[in-house]
Design a protein around this motif. Structure first.
Motif, PDB file in Angstrom:
ATOM      1  N   GLN A   1       0.839  -1.194   0.000  1.00  0.00           N
ATOM      2  CA  GLN A   1       0.000   0.000   0.000  1.00  0.00           C
ATOM      3  C   GLN A   1       0.876   1.248   0.000  1.00  0.00           C
ATOM      4  OE1 GLN A   1      -3.551  -0.205  -0.089  1.00  0.00           O
ATOM      5  NE2 GLN A   1      -3.157   1.894  -0.763  1.00  0.00           N
ATOM      6  N   GLY A   2       2.018   1.151   0.666  1.00  0.00           N
ATOM      7  CA  GLY A   2       2.925   2.297   0.738  1.00  0.00           C
ATOM      8  C   GLY A   2       3.472   2.709  -0.609  1.00  0.00           C
ATOM      9  N   ILE A   3       3.822   1.736  -1.462  1.00  0.00           N
ATOM     10  CA  ILE A   3       4.398   2.099  -2.758  1.00  0.00           C
ATOM     11  C   ILE A   3       3.349   2.744  -3.651  1.00  0.00           C
ATOM     12  CG2 ILE A   3       3.984  -0.019  -4.108  1.00  0.00           C
ATOM     13  CD1 ILE A   3       6.872   0.154  -5.063  1.00  0.00           C
ATOM     14  N   MET A   4       2.092   2.332  -3.504  1.00  0.00           N
ATOM     15  CA  MET A   4       1.018   2.934  -4.296  1.00  0.00           C
ATOM     16  C   MET A   4       0.742   4.366  -3.840  1.00  0.00           C
ATOM     17  SD  MET A   4      -1.620  -0.264  -4.722  1.00  0.00           S
ATOM     18  CE  MET A   4      -2.699   0.688  -5.782  1.00  0.00           C
ATOM     19  N   ASN A   5       1.057   4.643  -2.579  1.00  0.00           N
ATOM     20  CA  ASN A   5       0.803   5.979  -2.041  1.00  0.00           C
ATOM     21  C   ASN A   5       1.877   6.995  -2.432  1.00  0.00           C
ATOM     22  OD1 ASN A   5      -1.530   5.063  -0.786  1.00  0.00           O
ATOM     23  ND2 ASN A   5      -0.536   4.710   1.189  1.00  0.00           N
ATOM     24  N   ILE A   6       3.116   6.541  -2.595  1.00  0.00           N
ATOM     25  CA  ILE A   6       4.203   7.512  -2.768  1.00  0.00           C
ATOM     26  C   ILE A   6       4.693   7.651  -4.208  1.00  0.00           C
ATOM     27  CG2 ILE A   6       4.973   7.030  -0.411  1.00  0.00           C
ATOM     28  CD1 ILE A   6       7.503   5.765  -1.676  1.00  0.00           C
TER      29      ILE A   6
END
Length: 284
Positions: free
Chosen positions: A114-119
């Motif tokens: 989820q973090g990579i999709m956010n940043i």
């Protein structure tokens, strides 16, 4: 040559596993148990490699309705690469990372946090997914999963061996008992040896997957920017999971300095970025 090297290194891991069983359990019985354990581990990781890796990071399947943009991106890149559409998973972690797994392109999966999709902006996320599809296309996913599973078994046996030091009994006069020196060497050296073999398998494959992403997207600089963002994020918020499966990740999750570079399963981020910028000069 690269395939021969990989097979030899996987064989070395299996031989190390057999040797540990011989030392810890002792004699012919230990060696036979080691052979059986190596066979089961290799066959099991071949057939269940995708499930093992996905479970290691708590990845959850995501449908088209839940993430249509992600599905469309993976679909378009898969078609461009001539690959079947892989299954898509999301890891519920704020750490920014991604990996691919599966024994072959027909049984492959791509997982993003989820973090990579956010940043990451769209072009950088596309470059990361293209990197993972390159791993699938190069059959790296099976090799890395098998190596991770065998290395995990070696680390587990080293832990068991450390406990046996406290409860060691009997002798080796009959040749069937545990070897105290072998047990001590297992505790001290086996996990390091398994890690070194994993490094030899993993590092060159990352450069090849970076190059595959550059060719697939035609935009090496997008992956270079993504790697820089992921490197910064990993230092602040590393993804948690079984460390034996860290070679699967696009960015090493270890946030240390000297030891992090020494035992990193990936080339340095600086070297990868430099290589991508050289590739950019070669593209029309």
């Amino acid at each position: 040559m690269n395939q021969f090297k990989t097979v030899a290194l996987l064989g070395l891991l299996s031989a190390l596993l057999i040797t540990i069983c011989y030392w810890v359990i002792g004699g012919t019985t230990g060696a036979l148990i080691g052979v059986a354990l190596a066979a089961v581990t290799n066959l099991g990781s071949w057939y269940y490699s995708d499930q093992i890796a996905l479970a290691a990071y708590g990845a959850q399947p995501v449908s088209y309705d839940q993430a249509p943009d992600l599905h469309n991106m993976v679909q378009q890149l898969s078609e461009r690469a001539g690959l079947p559409m892989p299954a898509i998973y999301i890891v519920p972690s704020a750490g920014a990372n991604a990996f691919a797994t599966g024994r072959d392109p027909e049984h492959a999966a791509v997982a993003v946090t989820q973090g990579i999709m956010n940043i990451l902006p769209e072009d950088e996320l596309e470059a990361v997914i293209a990197h993972e599809l390159s791993h699938i296309n190069n059959r790296d996913t099976l090799t890395q999963a098998v190596a991770a599973t065998v290395a995990g078994a070696i680390s587990f046996l080293a832990q068991i061996a450390s406990y046996s030091l406290w409860f060691a009994g009997g002798s080796r006069d009959d040749g069937d008992g545990p070897n105290p020196l072998g047990v001590l060497l297992t505790v001290m050296l086996a996990p390091v040896a398994a890690t070194v073999v994993q490094l030899a398998i993993s590092r060159t494959r990352e450069f090849a997957a970076d190059a595959g992403s550059a060719k697939l997207t035609g935009n090496p600089r997008a992956l270079a920017r993504a790697l820089q963002r992921l490197h910064s994020n990993a230092r602040q918020m590393p993804i948690t999971g079984n460390p034996a499966f860290e070679p699967l990740l696009i960015m090493n999750a270890f946030s240390g300095q000297f030891l992090g570079n020494l035992f990193s399963t990936h080339p340095s981020t600086e070297a990868r970025i430099e290589n991508l910028l050289k590739l950019e000069q070669q593209l029309p």
